[in-house]
Design a protein around this motif. Structure first.
Motif, PDB file in Angstrom:
ATOM      1  N   TYR A 211       0.826  -1.210   0.000  1.00  0.00           N
ATOM      2  CA  TYR A 211       0.000   0.000   0.000  1.00  0.00           C
ATOM      3  C   TYR A 211       0.860   1.261   0.000  1.00  0.00           C
ATOM      4  CZ  TYR A 211      -3.224   3.619   1.540  1.00  0.00           C
ATOM      5  OH  TYR A 211      -3.949   4.780   1.632  1.00  0.00           O
ATOM      6  N   LYS A 212       1.885   1.282   0.848  1.00  0.00           N
ATOM      7  CA  LYS A 212       2.741   2.468   0.975  1.00  0.00           C
ATOM      8  C   LYS A 212       3.617   2.687  -0.260  1.00  0.00           C
ATOM      9  CE  LYS A 212       2.857   2.374   6.009  1.00  0.00           C
ATOM     10  NZ  LYS A 212       3.678   2.099   7.226  1.00  0.00           N
ATOM     11  N   TYR A 223      -9.356   0.854  -6.035  1.00  0.00           N
ATOM     12  CA  TYR A 223      -8.721  -0.285  -5.388  1.00  0.00           C
ATOM     13  C   TYR A 223      -7.661   0.147  -4.370  1.00  0.00           C
ATOM     14  CZ  TYR A 223     -11.238  -2.866  -8.927  1.00  0.00           C
ATOM     15  OH  TYR A 223     -12.236  -3.370  -9.729  1.00  0.00           O
ATOM     16  N   GLY A 224      -7.087   1.341  -4.573  1.00  0.00           N
ATOM     17  CA  GLY A 224      -6.190   1.878  -3.560  1.00  0.00           C
ATOM     18  C   GLY A 224      -6.944   2.156  -2.264  1.00  0.00           C
ATOM     19  N   LYS A 225      -8.133   2.726  -2.377  1.00  0.00           N
ATOM     20  CA  LYS A 225      -8.964   2.998  -1.207  1.00  0.00           C
ATOM     21  C   LYS A 225      -9.446   1.700  -0.553  1.00  0.00           C
ATOM     22  CE  LYS A 225     -10.729   7.458  -2.859  1.00  0.00           C
ATOM     23  NZ  LYS A 225     -11.939   8.206  -3.331  1.00  0.00           N
ATOM     24  N   GLN A 226      -9.816   0.728  -1.373  1.00  0.00           N
ATOM     25  CA  GLN A 226     -10.284  -0.545  -0.820  1.00  0.00           C
ATOM     26  C   GLN A 226      -9.172  -1.283  -0.090  1.00  0.00           C
ATOM     27  OE1 GLN A 226     -12.206  -2.929  -3.836  1.00  0.00           O
ATOM     28  NE2 GLN A 226     -14.052  -1.662  -3.856  1.00  0.00           N
ATOM     29  N   ASP A 228      -6.627   0.122   1.433  1.00  0.00           N
ATOM     30  CA  ASP A 228      -6.439   0.861   2.682  1.00  0.00           C
ATOM     31  C   ASP A 228      -7.477   0.444   3.718  1.00  0.00           C
ATOM     32  OD1 ASP A 228      -5.525   2.819   4.506  1.00  0.00           O
ATOM     33  OD2 ASP A 228      -6.990   4.265   3.757  1.00  0.00           O
ATOM     34  N   GLU A 229      -8.733   0.371   3.289  1.00  0.00           N
ATOM     35  CA  GLU A 229      -9.815  -0.018   4.195  1.00  0.00           C
ATOM     36  C   GLU A 229      -9.641  -1.454   4.688  1.00  0.00           C
ATOM     37  OE1 GLU A 229     -14.718  -0.436   4.163  1.00  0.00           O
ATOM     38  OE2 GLU A 229     -13.669   0.588   2.510  1.00  0.00           O
ATOM     39  N   TYR A 230      -9.221  -2.333   3.780  1.00  0.00           N
ATOM     40  CA  TYR A 230      -9.033  -3.741   4.132  1.00  0.00           C
ATOM     41  C   TYR A 230      -7.916  -3.901   5.161  1.00  0.00           C
ATOM     42  CZ  TYR A 230      -8.151  -8.748   3.619  1.00  0.00           C
ATOM     43  OH  TYR A 230      -7.966 -10.084   3.859  1.00  0.00           O
ATOM     44  N   ILE A 231      -6.810  -3.187   4.970  1.00  0.00           N
ATOM     45  CA  ILE A 231      -5.688  -3.259   5.900  1.00  0.00           C
ATOM     46  C   ILE A 231      -6.112  -2.756   7.283  1.00  0.00           C
ATOM     47  CG2 ILE A 231      -3.415  -2.290   6.448  1.00  0.00           C
ATOM     48  CD1 ILE A 231      -2.873  -2.261   3.412  1.00  0.00           C
TER      49      ILE A 231
END
Length: 253
Positions: A211-212, A223-226, A228-231
């Protein structure tokens, strides 16, 4: 968020909800041809709130060309699905990585999925490259399964154990291939998608690393937002999980 990940994983087995004909204008146009398809329906599917929903459909009568127009905020996976009518064929769905602009999907009725050629999307090109690297490993795994089966028939335990160990190494290799590919292609929306679908059970720190590494633009996209939310959900669940107390031997080490 876990439901979203499950929906992504079950993508190829998903079917029908409702259609929407309000896509006359948009920033994405998907055109193409299904050679040999003279009569039937084509559906365009999208994952919405963990459910596969038909957002548009087109009736084919004689002319095998098709066109769909829609609006998308960022690169996203869609599914072009063929309704063959009364048939047992399972070759009815093409997954494609859409992005704003003009895309083309050309294929055949006989081999709807395997003959598909998708152009006009950089995200699709990157994801195709990933699938090629993964398929090489999967092919070796499939060959090993045959060898393991034959070793069992021969009651050759030593050979079977050796092959099983090799199979485990290939599984790790496939896993690391996904990790390296996602990190290497940080500018592509395919990277967080790979993390959500092929690395969903990875160590949270590893997902965090992926992610980072993502570019600023990808972090802002779907998918970047998803990811982040999943992590965040994974970290919260891990924080609430009961801690295993170390044994007296472990405590001394």
């Amino acid at each position: 968020m876990k439901k979203v990940v499950c929906a992504l994983l079950l993508a190829t087995g998903a079917l029908f909800m409702s259609c929407n004909k309000d896509n006359a204008k948009g920033n994405l146009t998907v055109t193409g041809n299904v050679d040999g398809f003279k009569q039937g329906k084509l559906y365009l599917y999208q994952i919405q709130d963990t459910v596969f929903k038909a957002i548009d459909s087109l009736t084919i009568k004689g002319d095998s060309k098709f066109k769909f127009t829609l609006n998308i905020d960022s690169p996203e996976v869609f599914f072009l699905t063929l309704d063959r009518g009364h048939t047992n064929s399972q070759d009815n769905q093409i997954m494609f990585f859409a992005e704003p602009g003009q895309m083309t999907i050309n294929t055949t009725l006989k081999n709807f999925y395997s003959d598909a050629k998708v152009t006009g999307s950089k995200s699709q090109e990157v994801y195709d490259d990933y699938l090629k690297t993964r398929s090489l490993i999967i092919e070796k795994q499939n060959n090993l399964l045959v060898d393991i089966f034959n070793a069992e028939k021969e009651n050759n335990i030593t050979k079977k154990d050796s092959l099983n160990n090799l199979s485990k190494k290939l599984t790790i290799r496939k896993y690391l291939n996904a990790v390296n590919f996602a990190i290497t292609h940080k500018e592509s929306d395919a990277s967080p998608y790979i993390a959500l679908t092929d690395l969903y059970d990875a160590n949270t720190k590893l997902l965090d690393t992926i992610y980072k590494s993502l570019s600023t633009d990808v972090l802002k996209h779907k998918y970047g937002k998803q990811l982040d939310e999943y992590i965040k959900e994974r970290k919260a669940a891990e924080a609430q999980a009961p801690q295993v107390q170390p044994t007296s031997t472990e405590a001394q080490q």
